[in-house]
Design an enzyme around this catalytic site. Structure first.
Site, mmCIF file in Angstrom:
data_model
loop_
_atom_site.group_PDB
_atom_site.id
_atom_site.type_symbol
_atom_site.label_atom_id
_atom_site.label_comp_id
_atom_site.label_asym_id
_atom_site.label_seq_id
_atom_site.Cartn_x
_atom_site.Cartn_y
_atom_site.Cartn_z
ATOM 1 N N ASN A 91 0.801 -1.223 0.000
ATOM 2 C CA ASN A 91 0.000 0.000 0.000
ATOM 3 C C ASN A 91 0.834 1.275 0.000
ATOM 4 O O ASN A 91 0.398 2.294 -0.525
ATOM 5 C CB ASN A 91 -0.920 0.008 1.232
ATOM 6 C CG ASN A 91 -1.545 1.369 1.458
ATOM 7 O OD1 ASN A 91 -2.451 1.787 0.738
ATOM 8 N ND2 ASN A 91 -1.051 2.088 2.463
ATOM 9 N N TYR A 155 3.840 10.050 -10.999
ATOM 10 C CA TYR A 155 2.865 9.254 -10.245
ATOM 11 C C TYR A 155 2.060 8.366 -11.186
ATOM 12 O O TYR A 155 1.893 7.160 -10.932
ATOM 13 C CB TYR A 155 1.937 10.184 -9.457
ATOM 14 C CG TYR A 155 0.924 9.461 -8.607
ATOM 15 C CD1 TYR A 155 1.288 8.884 -7.396
ATOM 16 C CD2 TYR A 155 -0.406 9.362 -9.006
ATOM 17 C CE1 TYR A 155 0.360 8.223 -6.603
ATOM 18 C CE2 TYR A 155 -1.338 8.708 -8.227
ATOM 19 C CZ TYR A 155 -0.953 8.133 -7.027
ATOM 20 O OH TYR A 155 -1.879 7.470 -6.249
ATOM 21 N N LYS A 159 2.053 4.163 -11.242
ATOM 22 C CA LYS A 159 0.861 3.338 -11.056
ATOM 23 C C LYS A 159 0.573 2.485 -12.293
ATOM 24 O O LYS A 159 0.067 1.361 -12.169
ATOM 25 C CB LYS A 159 -0.338 4.219 -10.696
ATOM 26 C CG LYS A 159 -0.197 4.905 -9.337
ATOM 27 C CD LYS A 159 0.029 3.900 -8.210
ATOM 28 C CE LYS A 159 0.068 4.563 -6.851
ATOM 29 N NZ LYS A 159 0.270 3.593 -5.736
ATOM 30 N N ILE A 188 -10.179 9.419 -2.807
ATOM 31 C CA ILE A 188 -10.570 8.840 -1.519
ATOM 32 C C ILE A 188 -10.281 9.867 -0.431
ATOM 33 O O ILE A 188 -9.242 10.540 -0.450
ATOM 34 C CB ILE A 188 -9.793 7.538 -1.229
ATOM 35 C CG1 ILE A 188 -10.000 6.524 -2.354
ATOM 36 C CG2 ILE A 188 -10.207 6.952 0.123
ATOM 37 C CD1 ILE A 188 -11.430 6.060 -2.552
#
Length: 260
Positions: A91, A155, A159, A188
C-alpha cells in the site's frame, strides 16, 4: 462473511489513509498484522484503533519502505513473531506534483523507488513464504494507472507500472497457488493530497471537483477500499487473480475534464 482468522498479513504504509483503514479492518477480521510506516507515533495510532484483544497480534516496523534494509526487517520480524506470511498488501506510496517541464529527476527517483521498486523488492522477499502458504498479494494502485492526468507525470507512470507488475506476477504465480490483484481507487478521503502540499482551500475545491468527475457524485471512503482489499486477500476470492479493481465511483467511465 470475510474471515482472515489466523492469517499473517503485512501492510505497508499503515500509518494513515487506506493503509490504516485496511489494518484496522484486517485486525477485526482476525488477521495477525505486521504494519510498516515511517512514523512510529502514527503506527501506534493505527494499532490503538484496533480492538484491545487483537493488539497482542500486531507488530510494527518503522522505516522507509524504499530502503532495502526496511524490507528485509519487515520479513524478518514477520517470521520471527508469527512464523509465516499469508498476505502482502503493498500500500505504501507517495505523490508528487509535476509535469514534464517541471519534474525533477531526484523527485522522479524517490517516487519510483517508493511506488514500484519497493513493491518489487518486498514481494521478492516475501515470495518464498507466500508460495509456502499459497497466499495472496494485493497492490494498492490508482485510477492514475489507466487514466491520464496533468501535472502528476511520475505518479501516473508509477501506477501504470504497478498495474502491469500486478498482471505479470499474477500470471507468473497462478499455477503455484499465489493470487495477485490490485485495487485502483479514485479520489478517496485521506490525507495524501494535503501531504502533497494542497492548502485547505485547495483541498476543499479538490473534493468539490470530485463530486463532478465521479459518476456517483462523491469521493470515496477509506473503508470502501479496505473492504475490497480484504475480499481480494481472503479465500472468498480464491478464483480471482490478475484483476485491477476500480474503486472510483465510476470515475473511469467519465470523459476528460480540466484537472488543472
Amino acid at each position: 462473511m470475510i474471515s482472515l482468522r489466523d492469517k499473517v498479513s503485512i501492510i505497508t504504509g499503515a500509518s494513515s489513509g487506506i493503509g490504516q483503514g485496511t489494518a484496522v479492518l484486517f485486525a477485526r477480521l482476525g488477521s495477525k498484522l505486521v504494519l510498516s510506516g515511517r512514523n512510529s507515533q502514527a503506527l501506534d495510532e493505527t494499532i490503538n484503533q484496533c480492538d484491545p484483544e487483537t493488539r497482542k497480534n500486531i507488530i510494527k516496523v518503522v522505516g522507509d519502505i524504499s530502503k532495502p534494509d526496511t524490507c528485509k526487517m519487515i520479513v524478518y520480524e514477520s517470521l520471527e513473531k508469527f512464523g509465516k506470511i499469508d498476505i502482502l498488501v503493498n500500500n505504501a506510496g507517495i505523490l508528487k506534483t509535476a509535469g514534464i517541464e517541471t519534474m525533477q529527476m531526484n523527485d522522479y527517483d524517490e517516487l519510483m523507488d517508493t511506488n514500484i521498486k519497493a513493491v518489487i523488492n518486498l514481494t521478492q522477499l516475501c515470495l518464498p513464504h507466500l508460495l509456502e502458504q499459497k497466499g495472496s498479494i494485493v497492490n494498492v494502485s490508482s485510477i492514475a494507472g489507466s487514466k491520464t492526468f496533468p501535472n502528476i507525470l511520475a505518479y501516473c507512470m508509477s501506477k501504470a507500472a504497478l498495474d502491469q507488475f500486478t498482471k505479470c506476477v499474477a500470471l507468473d504465480l497462478a499455477s503455484r497457488g499465489v493470487r495477485v490483484n490490485a485495487v485502483n481507487p479514485g479520489v478517496i478521503l485521506s490525507n495524501i493530497q494535503r501531504r502533497n502540499g494542497l492548502t485547505e482551500e485547495q483541498y476543499r475545491q479538490y473534493l468539490e471537483d470530485a463530486k463532478l468527475n465521479h459518476a456517483m457524485g462523491r469521493p470515496g471512503h477509506v473503508i470502501e477500499v479496505a473492504n475490497t482489499i480484504a475480499f481480494l486477500a481472503s479465500d472468498l476470492a480464491s478464483f480471482i487473480t490478475g484483476e485491477l479493481v476500480q474503486i472510483d465511483g465510476g470515475r473511469h467511465l467519465m470523459g476528460p475534464i480540466d484537472n488543472n
